[in-house]
Every structure is written in structure tokens, then in C-alpha cells.
Design a protein around this motif. Structure first.
Motif, PDB file in Angstrom:
ATOM      1  N   TYR A 121       0.816  -1.066   0.165  1.00 13.32           N
ATOM      2  CA  TYR A 121       0.024   0.039  -0.012  1.00 13.32           C
ATOM      3  C   TYR A 121       0.948   1.315   0.127  1.00 13.32           C
ATOM      4  O   TYR A 121       0.376   2.287   0.086  1.00 13.32           O
ATOM      5  N   GLU A 122       2.057   1.053  -0.052  1.00  7.63           N
ATOM      6  CA  GLU A 122       3.061   2.426   0.388  1.00  7.63           C
ATOM      7  C   GLU A 122       2.727   3.190  -0.790  1.00  7.63           C
ATOM      8  O   GLU A 122       3.153   4.499  -0.485  1.00  7.63           O
ATOM      9  N   ASN A 123       2.349   3.019  -2.176  1.00  5.68           N
ATOM     10  CA  ASN A 123       2.389   4.099  -2.970  1.00  5.68           C
ATOM     11  C   ASN A 123       0.962   5.108  -2.773  1.00  5.68           C
ATOM     12  O   ASN A 123       1.028   6.217  -3.482  1.00  5.68           O
ATOM     13  N   GLY A 124       0.358   4.683  -1.844  1.00  6.42           N
ATOM     14  CA  GLY A 124      -1.083   5.543  -1.524  1.00  6.42           C
ATOM     15  C   GLY A 124      -0.464   6.660  -0.524  1.00  6.42           C
ATOM     16  O   GLY A 124      -1.560   7.291   0.183  1.00  6.42           O
ATOM     17  N   TRP A 125       0.668   6.971  -0.259  1.00  5.39           N
ATOM     18  CA  TRP A 125       1.094   8.133   0.746  1.00  5.39           C
ATOM     19  C   TRP A 125       0.309   9.528   0.383  1.00  5.39           C
ATOM     20  O   TRP A 125      -0.032  10.204   1.331  1.00  5.39           O
ATOM     21  N   GLY A 126      -0.017   9.724  -0.911  1.00  5.96           N
ATOM     22  CA  GLY A 126      -0.813  11.076  -1.256  1.00  5.96           C
ATOM     23  C   GLY A 126      -2.279  11.058  -0.739  1.00  5.96           C
ATOM     24  O   GLY A 126      -2.649  12.255  -0.822  1.00  5.96           O
ATOM     25  N   ILE A 127      -2.760   9.999  -0.472  1.00  7.24           N
ATOM     26  CA  ILE A 127      -4.321   9.921  -0.325  1.00  7.24           C
ATOM     27  C   ILE A 127      -4.681  10.900   0.844  1.00  7.24           C
ATOM     28  O   ILE A 127      -5.891  11.650   0.580  1.00  7.24           O
ATOM     29  N   PRO A 128      -4.152  10.775   2.145  1.00  2.00           N
ATOM     30  CA  PRO A 128      -4.698  11.548   3.135  1.00  2.00           C
ATOM     31  C   PRO A 128      -4.128  13.072   2.906  1.00  2.00           C
ATOM     32  O   PRO A 128      -4.461  13.868   3.825  1.00  2.00           O
ATOM     33  N   MET A 129      -3.588  13.465   1.809  1.00  2.00           N
ATOM     34  CA  MET A 129      -3.204  14.690   1.676  1.00  2.00           C
ATOM     35  C   MET A 129      -3.932  15.900   1.682  1.00  2.00           C
ATOM     36  O   MET A 129      -3.864  17.066   1.897  1.00  2.00           O
ATOM     37  N   ALA A 130      -5.064  15.488   0.885  1.00  2.00           N
ATOM     38  CA  ALA A 130      -5.947  16.312   0.234  1.00  2.00           C
ATOM     39  C   ALA A 130      -7.250  16.890   1.194  1.00  2.00           C
ATOM     40  O   ALA A 130      -7.729  15.961   1.912  1.00  2.00           O
ATOM     41  N   THR A 131      -7.673  18.016   0.965  1.00  2.00           N
ATOM     42  CA  THR A 131      -8.800  18.440   1.608  1.00  2.00           C
ATOM     43  C   THR A 131     -10.087  18.570   0.473  1.00  2.00           C
ATOM     44  O   THR A 131      -9.603  19.443  -0.494  1.00  2.00           O
ATOM     45  N   ASP A 132     -10.919  18.234   0.798  1.00  2.00           N
ATOM     46  CA  ASP A 132     -12.152  18.307  -0.152  1.00  2.00           C
ATOM     47  C   ASP A 132     -12.923  19.712   0.215  1.00  2.00           C
ATOM     48  O   ASP A 132     -13.596  19.863   1.020  1.00  2.00           O
ATOM     49  N   ILE A 133     -12.626  20.679  -0.781  1.00  2.00           N
ATOM     50  CA  ILE A 133     -12.990  22.217  -0.552  1.00  2.00           C
ATOM     51  C   ILE A 133     -14.184  22.545  -0.653  1.00  2.00           C
ATOM     52  O   ILE A 133     -14.977  23.126   0.284  1.00  2.00           O
ATOM     53  N   ASN A 286      -6.853  -2.973   8.329  1.00  2.91           N
ATOM     54  CA  ASN A 286      -5.575  -3.055   7.842  1.00  2.91           C
ATOM     55  C   ASN A 286      -4.700  -1.908   7.700  1.00  2.91           C
ATOM     56  O   ASN A 286      -4.964  -0.718   8.230  1.00  2.91           O
ATOM     57  N   THR A 287      -3.188  -1.906   7.447  1.00  4.99           N
ATOM     58  CA  THR A 287      -2.360  -0.603   7.552  1.00  4.99           C
ATOM     59  C   THR A 287      -2.982   0.495   6.607  1.00  4.99           C
ATOM     60  O   THR A 287      -2.788   1.438   6.911  1.00  4.99           O
ATOM     61  N   LEU A 288      -3.397  -0.016   5.347  1.00  9.88           N
ATOM     62  CA  LEU A 288      -4.122   0.815   4.545  1.00  9.88           C
ATOM     63  C   LEU A 288      -5.134   1.640   5.215  1.00  9.88           C
ATOM     64  O   LEU A 288      -5.161   3.043   5.146  1.00  9.88           O
ATOM     65  N   GLY A 289      -6.202   1.068   5.714  1.00  7.04           N
ATOM     66  CA  GLY A 289      -7.071   1.770   6.244  1.00  7.04           C
ATOM     67  C   GLY A 289      -6.740   2.596   7.524  1.00  7.04           C
ATOM     68  O   GLY A 289      -7.180   3.724   7.617  1.00  7.04           O
ATOM     69  N   LEU A 290      -6.018   2.076   8.338  1.00  3.57           N
ATOM     70  CA  LEU A 290      -5.424   2.820   9.445  1.00  3.57           C
ATOM     71  C   LEU A 290      -4.765   3.997   9.340  1.00  3.57           C
ATOM     72  O   LEU A 290      -4.803   5.133   9.750  1.00  3.57           O
ATOM     73  N   GLY A 291      -3.753   4.136   8.043  1.00  2.00           N
ATOM     74  CA  GLY A 291      -2.999   5.168   7.426  1.00  2.00           C
ATOM     75  C   GLY A 291      -3.764   6.236   6.911  1.00  2.00           C
ATOM     76  O   GLY A 291      -3.579   7.245   7.213  1.00  2.00           O
TER      77      GLY A 291
END
Length: 389
Positions: A121-133, A286-291
Motif C-alpha cells: 500500500y505504500e504508493n498511497g501516501w498521497g491519499i490523506p494529503m487532500a482537503t475536499d474544498i 489493515n494498515t491501508l485503512g489505518l493510514g
């Protein structure tokens, strides 16, 4: 500092449209998990447009890249107006959303990486960066005059900087190929728009037509086309006069109602179209969801407030007028509403792994709901009644 007339009108519209937005989310989820869900998804996947100009895209792309560019145009106009004569006219006020957005991107990415480094799942590091304006502004607008105007403007500016950062992350790390010819053409059109501004051209049509071409070139360059709305907004001329209506104010007035009551609800209907299945639930543990959940719910809160505190501590910025740190905490929670951009990055991160995409979507939905609820409650409890005119 008083809120400008059109920004106030925008938030008043958003206050009413926020209820409509939430209803559209519920309706979309019900549709996706009903017998008509497949038909609705086929409609969103149906390509429309003019193929000869390479403008044939699925309906969902027209919504997310086309209609949302208009939304970004309106918010960009509001932010420019505040920079010229409003709450963001001083460096200390204008710099705080930038520092906050940087922290709100770095800390969630670090948290996700701690959970997922070395995993599939490490390639998903950008997922939690964004704010839905769209959703974050709708939630804060529902609180009405409980919230000082400066906090609303801070969230709007923060969300724009955050989304621009997410777009850059997508362009650099998640785009397969940049088409440099189109990118150079985009830069040329942007330069033309600011030259028109420099020579004080006031007819809106001379900005709108190049703006359409800017959207076209950016979309074909591989960069998320909604940035065209912000670039166009900052080229539209304005003034500091209370008597003369500027081109910027005219465009704000024209776009305010359709954006609040048409574009945002359509956006919600199209992007909450998530079909639930049993594998999604397991994805939360799992680590994806927790991350994702920790990144959005905790990472945004910590990053935004930590970087804001440091910027204020070192006298680079100042706290928004009439606001408190408790309200900043509430804003930090609302910024954890990742939703559309987070889902978009999830799809790019796991292009062929449908099950992982589904798990990521559900984690984003849960994290966004938690962030919205916590942010709303904290702001509601901590904010007194304001009577700013």
C-alpha cells in the motif's frame, strides 16, 4: 475586518446548499447500493463530447474536471478579493493558510507512510494529503454566524492551497506522462491573461475565452484541469472601490448561485457513488485503512495546527481575527474531509487493484465523516454568536 459583499453572499448560499449537499451524498449512496446503481455508474462512465477535438470524456470527468474548475474559479475570485482589500490583505494573515496547508499535507503523508512503508500500500501516501474544498466549506457554512468570518476565509484559503498542493503531487508523482507542448501552451495562455490584466482590459469575454483554452491545454497536459479556474480567477481585474463594480465582482455575482445550488450538488451525486461490499469493512483494520483514517483525522488536525502555531510563534503569521485556537482545532478537523481528491489519488495509486481501491474508498468515507462530525461539533461548541456585517 468586514467580509466582502460577494464572499458573504457565497457563504450564505453555501449555508443553504450545504443541506442540499448532504442530501445528495445520502441519495448517491442509496442509488449506488440499490438496483439502479449499475445503471447510474454506466451513466457516469458514458463518454460524451466532441471526439474530433479530443474532447470526449466520461460524464464523471466532465463533472470533476469541468464543473469543478468553475467552482475553483469562484473560490479563487473570492480569495483574490480578500487579498486585495479584505482579511488576507496583510502578509501575516495571508501567509497562515499557506503554512497550515503545508503542515496539513506533510504530517498526514508521514503518518500514512509510517503505517505502510514496505507494504503493497505504500504508493498511497498521497491519499490523506487532500482537503475536499466543497464539502469542508459547506459544513462550516452551515454554522452561519456562529463562526467568525476570518475563520471561514482561512479555511477557504487553506483548502485552495491544499488542493493546489494535491494537484502538484498528482502531476509529479501520480501522472504517467506530462505532455510538455500542452503545458507550454497553458503557460502561454496564462501569461496572456495577466498581460490583459496589466493593460487594464475589463471586458470579461476577453478573459473567459482564453480561460476555456487554458482549461483545454491543462487537461491535455496531464495536470488536473481544475487549476485553470484558480489561474483564471487571479487574472480577472478588480478594484478597491465601493462604488464601481469591477469585472471580478460581476463574475462573482454571476457564478455564486449556480455554483452553490447546481455544481456542488451534481459534484456530490457523482462522487459519493460508492458501492459497499464486505471486503471494505476489513480494509478499515489493515494498515491501508489505518493510514488513511489516522492521516486524515489526526494528521490534518496535527499538521495544520502545529505549523500554524510555529508560524505564529516565529511571528511570520497571526491568528485569524476574532478567532481562537479551539476554532483552529475545529478547522483542522474539517480539513480532514478528504473525499473526492483523496478518492482520485487512491484510484491513481492502485490502478489495477479493484479490491484495494474499494477498501481505500471506504476508509476515506469513514475518515471524512468522522472529520466532518468532529469539526462541526468543536466549532459549534467553541464559537460564540458573531454579528459581523
Amino acid at each position: 475586518m468586514n467580509l466582502t459583499l460577494y464572499f458573504k453572499r457565497f457563504f450564505n448560499n453555501s449555508q443553504f446548499s450545504g443541506i442540499m449537499l448532504i442530501l445528495c451524498v445520502i441519495i448517491s449512496l442509496l442509488i449506488a447500493n440499490s438496483s439502479v446503481g449499475d445503471g447510474f455508474q454506466r451513466f457516469l462512465d458514458k463518454k460524451i463530447g466532441v471526439s474530433v477535438f479530443h474532447l470526449e470524456y466520461p460524464v464523471s470527468v466532465w463533472i470533476n474536471d469541468g464543473l469543478m474548475a468553475v467552482f475553483f474559479l469562484l473560490v479563487g475570485l473570492e480569495i483574490k478579493r480578500e487579498i486585495i482589500e479584505g482579511e488576507l490583505s496583510s502578509f501575516k494573515n495571508a501567509s497562515l493558510p499557506i503554512f497550515a496547508a503545508i503542515g496539513g499535507m506533510i504530517v498526514p503523508a508521514v503518518i500514512f507512510t509510517i503505517f505502510n512503508i514496505g507494504t503493497q500500500y505504500e504508493n498511497g501516501w498521497g491519499i490523506p494529503m487532500a482537503t475536499d474544498i466543497a464539502f469542508s466549506l459547506a459544513i462550516i457554512s452551515m454554522l452561519g454566524s456562529r463562526i467568525p468570518n476570518s475563520i471561514k476565509i482561512f479555511l477557504a484559503a487553506l483548502a485552495i492551497v491544499d488542493d493546489l498542493g494535491a494537484i502538484l503531487v498528482i502531476a509529479i508523482f501520480y501522472t504517467d506522462q506530462i505532455h510538455w507542448v500542452y503545458l507550454l501552451l497553458s503557460l502561454g495562455v496564462t501569461l496572456l491573461l495577466f498581460i490583459l490584466n496589466f493593460f487594464k482590459v475589463t471586458k470579461l469575454i476577453f478573459y473567459i475565452i482564453p480561460g476555456i483554452f487554458l482549461w483545454y491545454f491543462l487537461h491535455h497536459s496531464g495536470i488536473h484541469a481544475t487549476i485553470a479556474g484558480v489561474l483564471l480567477a487571479f487574472s480577472i481585474p478588480t478594484n478597491e472601490s465601493d462604488t464601481e463594480i469591477s469585472p471580478l465582482e460581476k463574475l462573482e455575482h454571476t457564478l455564486s448561485v449556480p455554483v452553490s445550488f447546481l455544481i456542488m450538488p451534481i459534484f456530490a451525486l457523482a462522487n459519493t457513488n460508492i458501492t459497499f461490499n464486505a471486503t471494505m469493512i476489513g480494509g478499515l483494520t489493515n494498515t491501508l485503512g489505518l493510514g488513511i483514517v489516522c492521516g486524515l483525522v489526526l494528521g490534518k488536525l496535527i499538521g495544520i495546527n502545529l505549523f500554524s502555531f510555529l508560524a505564529i510563534k516565529f511571528k511570520l503569521s497571526s491568528l485569524p481575527q476574532n478567532s481562537s485556537w479551539m476554532q483552529m482545532i475545529g478547522v483542522g478537523c474539517l480539513a480532514g474531509i478528504g473525499f473526492t481528491m483523496s478518492i482520485f489519488i487512491a484510484l491513481l495509486s492502485f490502478k489495477t487493484e479493484i479490491q484495494i481501491q474499494d477498501e481505500a474508498k471506504f476508509a476515506i468515507l469513514v475518515a471524512s465523516f468522522l472529520s466532518a462530525f468532529l469539526g462541526y461539533m468543536i466549532l459549534k461548541i467553541s464559537s460564540k454568536k458573531f454579528s459581523e456585517d
